[in-house]
Scaffold this motif. Structure first.
Motif, PDB file in Angstrom:
ATOM      1  N   VAL A   1     -61.128  41.643  -0.182  1.00  0.00           N
ATOM      2  CA  VAL A   1     -62.508  41.378   0.705  1.00  0.00           C
ATOM      3  C   VAL A   1     -63.552  42.261   0.069  1.00  0.00           C
TER       4      VAL A   1
ATOM      5  N   SER B   1     -69.039  37.911  -4.529  1.00  0.00           N
ATOM      6  CA  SER B   1     -69.457  36.759  -4.985  1.00  0.00           C
ATOM      7  C   SER B   1     -71.040  37.106  -5.128  1.00  0.00           C
TER       8      SER B   1
ATOM      9  N   THR C   1     -53.097  44.111   4.863  1.00  0.00           N
ATOM     10  CA  THR C   1     -53.886  43.739   3.653  1.00  0.00           C
ATOM     11  C   THR C   1     -54.931  42.646   4.124  1.00  0.00           C
ATOM     12  N   GLY C   2     -54.522  41.708   4.504  1.00  0.00           N
ATOM     13  CA  GLY C   2     -55.589  40.287   4.702  1.00  0.00           C
ATOM     14  C   GLY C   2     -55.639  39.881   6.073  1.00  0.00           C
TER      15      GLY C   2
ATOM     16  N   VAL D   1     -49.258  35.592  -1.872  1.00  0.00           N
ATOM     17  CA  VAL D   1     -50.306  36.541  -1.941  1.00  0.00           C
ATOM     18  C   VAL D   1     -51.580  35.948  -2.417  1.00  0.00           C
ATOM     19  N   PRO D   2     -51.813  35.001  -3.514  1.00  0.00           N
ATOM     20  CA  PRO D   2     -52.982  34.249  -3.837  1.00  0.00           C
ATOM     21  C   PRO D   2     -53.491  33.248  -2.748  1.00  0.00           C
TER      22      PRO D   2
ATOM     23  N   THR E   1     -53.025  33.728   0.588  1.00  0.00           N
ATOM     24  CA  THR E   1     -53.507  34.702   1.582  1.00  0.00           C
ATOM     25  C   THR E   1     -54.791  35.042   1.176  1.00  0.00           C
ATOM     26  N   VAL E   2     -55.060  35.452  -0.003  1.00  0.00           N
ATOM     27  CA  VAL E   2     -56.385  36.009  -0.416  1.00  0.00           C
ATOM     28  C   VAL E   2     -57.335  34.839  -0.194  1.00  0.00           C
TER      29      VAL E   2
ATOM     30  N   ARG F   1     -60.723  34.973   2.309  1.00  0.00           N
ATOM     31  CA  ARG F   1     -62.211  34.821   1.603  1.00  0.00           C
ATOM     32  C   ARG F   1     -62.742  33.710   2.030  1.00  0.00           C
TER      33      ARG F   1
ATOM     34  N   VAL G   1     -63.575  36.721   6.008  1.00  0.00           N
ATOM     35  CA  VAL G   1     -64.327  37.614   5.368  1.00  0.00           C
ATOM     36  C   VAL G   1     -64.668  37.588   3.955  1.00  0.00           C
ATOM     37  N   GLN G   2     -65.677  37.278   3.572  1.00  0.00           N
ATOM     38  CA  GLN G   2     -65.967  37.546   1.970  1.00  0.00           C
ATOM     39  C   GLN G   2     -66.959  38.504   1.890  1.00  0.00           C
ATOM     40  N   SER G   3     -67.171  39.163   0.615  1.00  0.00           N
ATOM     41  CA  SER G   3     -68.022  39.912   0.076  1.00  0.00           C
ATOM     42  C   SER G   3     -68.960  39.354  -0.865  1.00  0.00           C
ATOM     43  N   PHE G   4     -70.286  39.649  -0.457  1.00  0.00           N
ATOM     44  CA  PHE G   4     -71.356  39.063  -1.540  1.00  0.00           C
ATOM     45  C   PHE G   4     -72.320  40.268  -1.865  1.00  0.00           C
TER      46      PHE G   4
ATOM     47  N   PHE H   1     -70.818  42.360   3.817  1.00  0.00           N
ATOM     48  CA  PHE H   1     -69.696  41.476   4.266  1.00  0.00           C
ATOM     49  C   PHE H   1     -70.300  40.297   5.027  1.00  0.00           C
TER      50      PHE H   1
ATOM     51  N   ILE I   1     -75.404  32.511   4.510  1.00  0.00           N
ATOM     52  CA  ILE I   1     -74.944  32.294   3.511  1.00  0.00           C
ATOM     53  C   ILE I   1     -74.877  30.663   3.246  1.00  0.00           C
TER      54      ILE I   1
END
Lengths: 74, 291
Positions: free
Chosen positions: A67, A71, B45-46, B116-117, B119-120, B124, B128-131, B149, B169
């Motif tokens: 997280v 991007s 983690t996720g 795992v991939p 879940t990632v 995202r 939640v995703q980060s920009f 976030f 976004i």
């Protein structure tokens, strides 16, 4: 009934065949030992573990930080 | 019956736990512990923690997600140490019939390269995703290289609805490989009028004076430069929103590319978690909740 019992009691004891002890001990000595992985197999197992393990551990670290991976947004 | 016992290799248990939490426990024959360790790690983690972060006030997003990293790393390290100890204690171990290299390979491929991939990707895409803000079009609200976030539980069924004033976004309509961040000014059916530096929505001016605009009880800072915006009047089509950058003279937005389909609006900016300027980290912006 009593006759049968008397006959059984009167019979000679069952004796082991001759050489019984030697045969048993011989078989124990010649029994196959548990198969142990050869040095090469063990080494290949470690190579396989690290071959998959390093990318898997890296992916796991990326997962923990997923997280926080950004991007671009204009 | 002749029972073959073996000593568990503590280095192998350690390496396996390093690769995947719970994997070393599986090697030690502790199936239940292995499953729970992996699931706890996965949730911490996720999806679990991210979901909690989204239900808390926006200002707590970063602390909760920092906790997530610390907690999941702790579970990972504890799992490694536990697998090491467990293997060292198993001097006369009787391997179960299922403890074969093929099964271990299957577990690592399934968990490490599928679960795992996936879940990632789910976190995202849906949570939640980060920009990294790549332009100054949202200044003074968002500066170039603010890392934010975004709440991805936005504009979908059962998610937070789109409101005027939200920082959204979305996928840039003219190049779908690009992601843009702008403020939502008009909802479907709204009439937007722009004349010089004056903007109104359904006849209601946004300007509140001193570089502040507001609508529906929300307010934000904008900045105008030269030249002033061209005049326009438009009605936002159904299924779309009208977006503007807060840096009105330095923003490519709905004045240029038209309304944005609602389907392309994928997130709502929640909190700034890092910010990098020419002079290094802008510490004062860490944790800021953009309005």
């Amino acid at each position: 009934m009593d006759d049968d019992l008397d006959r059984l009691l009167g019979a000679p004891l069952v004796l082991p065949p001759s050489g019984f002890t030697a045969t048993v001990m011989d078989r124990i000595a010649n029994a196959p030992t548990p198969v142990r992985a050869s040095r090469m197999t063990t080494m290949l197992q470690w190579v396989a573990l690290f071959g998959i393990g390093v990318p898997a551990a890296a992916e796991l670290a990326l997962f923990v930080l997923s997280v926080w991976t950004t991007s671009s947004a204009g | 019956m002749n029972v073959v016992t073996v000593r568990r290799n503590k280095w192998r248990a350690l390496a396996m736990s390093l690769v995947l939490p719970g994997f070393g426990q599986l090697y030690n024959g502790e199936v239940n512990k292995a499953i729970w360790l992996f699931l706890i790690f996965l949730l911490l983690t996720g999806p679990g923690i991210a979901m909690i972060a989204l239900y808390l006030p926006a200002g707590l997003t970063m602390p909760v997600l920092v906790f997530s990293v610390v907690a999941s790393l702790s579970v990972w390290v504890w799992g490694i140490a536990d697998a090491w100890r467990g293997a060292r204690a198993r001097v006369d171990y009787v391997p179960a019939p299922w403890q074969i290299s093929g099964l271990y390979a299957l577990v690592i491929l399934l968990c490490g390269f599928v679960v795992v991939p996936a879940t990632v990707d789910a976190v995202r895409t849906h949570e939640v995703q980060s920009f990294d803000i790549a332009s100054g079009s949202m200044e003074p609200t968002l500066l170039r290289h603010d890392l934010v976030f975004a709440d991805k539980r936005y504009n979908c069924v059962g998610c937070k609805a789109v409101h005027r004033g939200d920082i959204a976004i979305f996928t840039y309509p003219n190049d779908r490989t690009q992601i843009y961040v702008k403020r939502i000014i008009g909802l479907p059916g709204d009439v937007i009028t722009i004349g010089g530096r004056s903007i109104s929505v359904n006849g209601q001016p946004l300007d509140m004076g001193a570089g502040t605009e507001g609508i529906d009880g929300r307010s934000w800072q904008v900045q105008w430069g030269d030249p002033p915006a061209a005049e326009m009047r438009t009605t936002v089509p159904s299924g779309a929103v009208f977006v503007l950058g807060d840096n009105r003279s330095n923003s490519t937005d709905s004045r240029h590319f038209g309304a944005v389909p609602l389907d392309d609006v994928v997130g709502n900016v929640r909190q700034i978690w890092a910010s990098f300027g020419d002079g290094g980290i802008r510490w004062e912006r860490l944790g800021m909740v953009p309005r």
